[in-house]
Design a protein around this motif. Sequence first.
Motif, short mmCIF file in Angstrom:
data_model
loop_
_atom_site.label_atom_id
_atom_site.label_comp_id
_atom_site.label_asym_id
_atom_site.label_seq_id
_atom_site.Cartn_x
_atom_site.Cartn_y
_atom_site.Cartn_z
N THR A 18 0.91 -1.07 0.04
CA THR A 18 0.06 -0.01 0.02
C THR A 18 0.97 0.91 -0.02
O THR A 18 1.72 1.29 1.01
CB THR A 18 -0.96 -0.10 1.32
OG1 THR A 18 -1.86 -1.11 1.28
CG2 THR A 18 -1.78 1.51 1.22
N ALA A 37 -1.80 2.96 -8.59
CA ALA A 37 -3.02 2.25 -8.63
C ALA A 37 -3.31 1.60 -10.17
O ALA A 37 -4.02 0.42 -9.78
CB ALA A 37 -4.14 3.37 -8.47
N HIS A 41 -1.75 -1.31 -6.85
CA HIS A 41 -1.49 -1.01 -5.47
C HIS A 41 -2.72 -0.17 -4.98
O HIS A 41 -3.12 0.62 -5.65
CB HIS A 41 -0.12 -0.31 -5.41
CG HIS A 41 1.07 -0.86 -5.85
ND1 HIS A 41 1.68 -1.77 -4.94
CD2 HIS A 41 1.98 -0.90 -7.14
CE1 HIS A 41 2.92 -2.02 -5.71
NE2 HIS A 41 2.84 -1.50 -6.66
N ARG A 42 -2.96 -0.53 -3.79
CA ARG A 42 -3.78 0.38 -2.99
C ARG A 42 -3.14 1.47 -2.62
O ARG A 42 -1.93 1.55 -2.22
CB ARG A 42 -4.31 -0.34 -1.56
CG ARG A 42 -5.24 0.29 -1.08
CD ARG A 42 -5.64 -0.56 0.24
NE ARG A 42 -6.48 0.33 1.07
CZ ARG A 42 -6.07 0.55 2.32
NH1 ARG A 42 -5.09 0.07 2.88
NH2 ARG A 42 -6.98 1.47 3.12
N VAL A 43 -3.52 2.69 -2.80
CA VAL A 43 -3.07 3.92 -2.86
C VAL A 43 -3.88 4.86 -1.75
O VAL A 43 -5.13 5.07 -2.08
CB VAL A 43 -2.75 4.72 -4.18
CG1 VAL A 43 -1.94 6.16 -3.74
CG2 VAL A 43 -2.06 3.89 -5.10
N LEU A 44 -3.57 5.27 -0.86
CA LEU A 44 -4.07 6.54 0.00
C LEU A 44 -3.26 7.89 -0.30
O LEU A 44 -2.04 8.20 0.08
CB LEU A 44 -3.44 6.14 1.46
CG LEU A 44 -4.40 5.13 2.06
CD1 LEU A 44 -3.67 4.56 3.56
CD2 LEU A 44 -5.75 5.37 2.01
N GLU A 77 -1.03 4.28 7.47
CA GLU A 77 -1.81 2.96 6.96
C GLU A 77 -1.12 2.39 5.78
O GLU A 77 -1.69 1.57 5.26
CB GLU A 77 -3.46 3.34 6.76
CG GLU A 77 -3.96 3.58 8.08
CD GLU A 77 -5.62 3.51 7.82
OE1 GLU A 77 -6.30 3.53 6.78
OE2 GLU A 77 -6.21 3.91 9.07
N SER A 78 -0.11 3.10 5.40
CA SER A 78 0.79 2.69 4.37
C SER A 78 1.95 1.94 4.48
O SER A 78 2.67 2.19 5.74
CB SER A 78 0.99 3.73 3.27
OG SER A 78 -0.20 4.21 2.90
N ASP A 79 2.42 1.21 3.41
CA ASP A 79 3.67 0.63 3.78
C ASP A 79 4.84 1.27 3.31
O ASP A 79 6.04 1.32 3.92
CB ASP A 79 3.83 -0.85 3.08
CG ASP A 79 2.48 -1.97 3.21
OD1 ASP A 79 2.44 -2.02 4.33
OD2 ASP A 79 1.73 -2.20 2.37
#
Length: 230
Positions: A18, A37, A41-44, A77-79
Amino acid sequence: MTEQRTSPHDLPDVTGLTIGILGGTGDQGKGLARRFALAGHRVLIGSRKADRAQEAADDLGADLPVSGAENAVAARESDVVVVAVPWDGHRATLESVRAELAGKIVVDCVNPLAFEKGKGMYALPVEEGSAAQQAAAILPDSRVVAAFHHVSAVLLLDPAVDAIDLDVLVLGDDRAATDTVQALAARIPGVRGIWGGRLHNAHQVEAFTANLISINRRYKAHAGLRVTDV
Ligand SMILES: NC(=O)c1ccc[n+]([C@@H]2O[C@H](COP(=O)([O-])OP(=O)(O)OC[C@H]3O[C@@H](n4cnc5c(N)ncnc54)[C@H](OP(=O)(O)O)[C@@H]3O)[C@@H](O)[C@H]2O)c1
């Protein structure tokens, strides 16, 4: 006999990571969000205001795995977290999310530049040496990597551009972290991530963006860099 070469393609599997983007409501952050994305990938997208972040995520389209949050939430919340704020907000932004970034790979793409009539675009002096070194000084518990300085936000955002003809220079002192960021760069079609030295070498990579911007103005281009023989 041919000497064994290190391949820029021999990189870790980064699928499933993420990605958070501080200042992701701007063109650079939004463009990187879109490309990561598209690669799955999940992106915030992070912002100083959660509603602005969500608006930017919505702009990218409901079909992409992008959502918006305040910078601190995106960081927590991201890696892997990309720093895409302007230079004048760099120090304060990083200081405000120091705890959330502890233990994480932080990718700094900030170019400390200024423009003056008669002088054109030029690199600003930075007390720590570079924006990336400033990030490392503020975030001693994070793994700071410098990358994506030369990528054009216009190309990242353009739906007509499928692949970008570019090598992304990736700099850092933690080789596992630079390998991860090289692999993330390669998630963008056409792009290679090439290790470009330790963080101590980041200044000239950031500064070279001033040359690329001058090239772009003169030739009405979105110029990038290719490293030969690698
Ligand atoms: N544009 C490019 O093509 C490009 C290419 C390579 C690298 N870069 C680098 O990427 C960074 C972002 O570029 P950009 O063109 O996307 O910039 P930008 O649009 O001016 O700023 C990005 C976002 O940062 C936030 N921000 C603005 N001022 C801030 C401050 N003082 N403190 C904290 N956050 C602030 C804003 O988000 P919120 O108001 O939502 O918080 C803004 O939407 C720059 O450092 C630039 O050098 C840009």
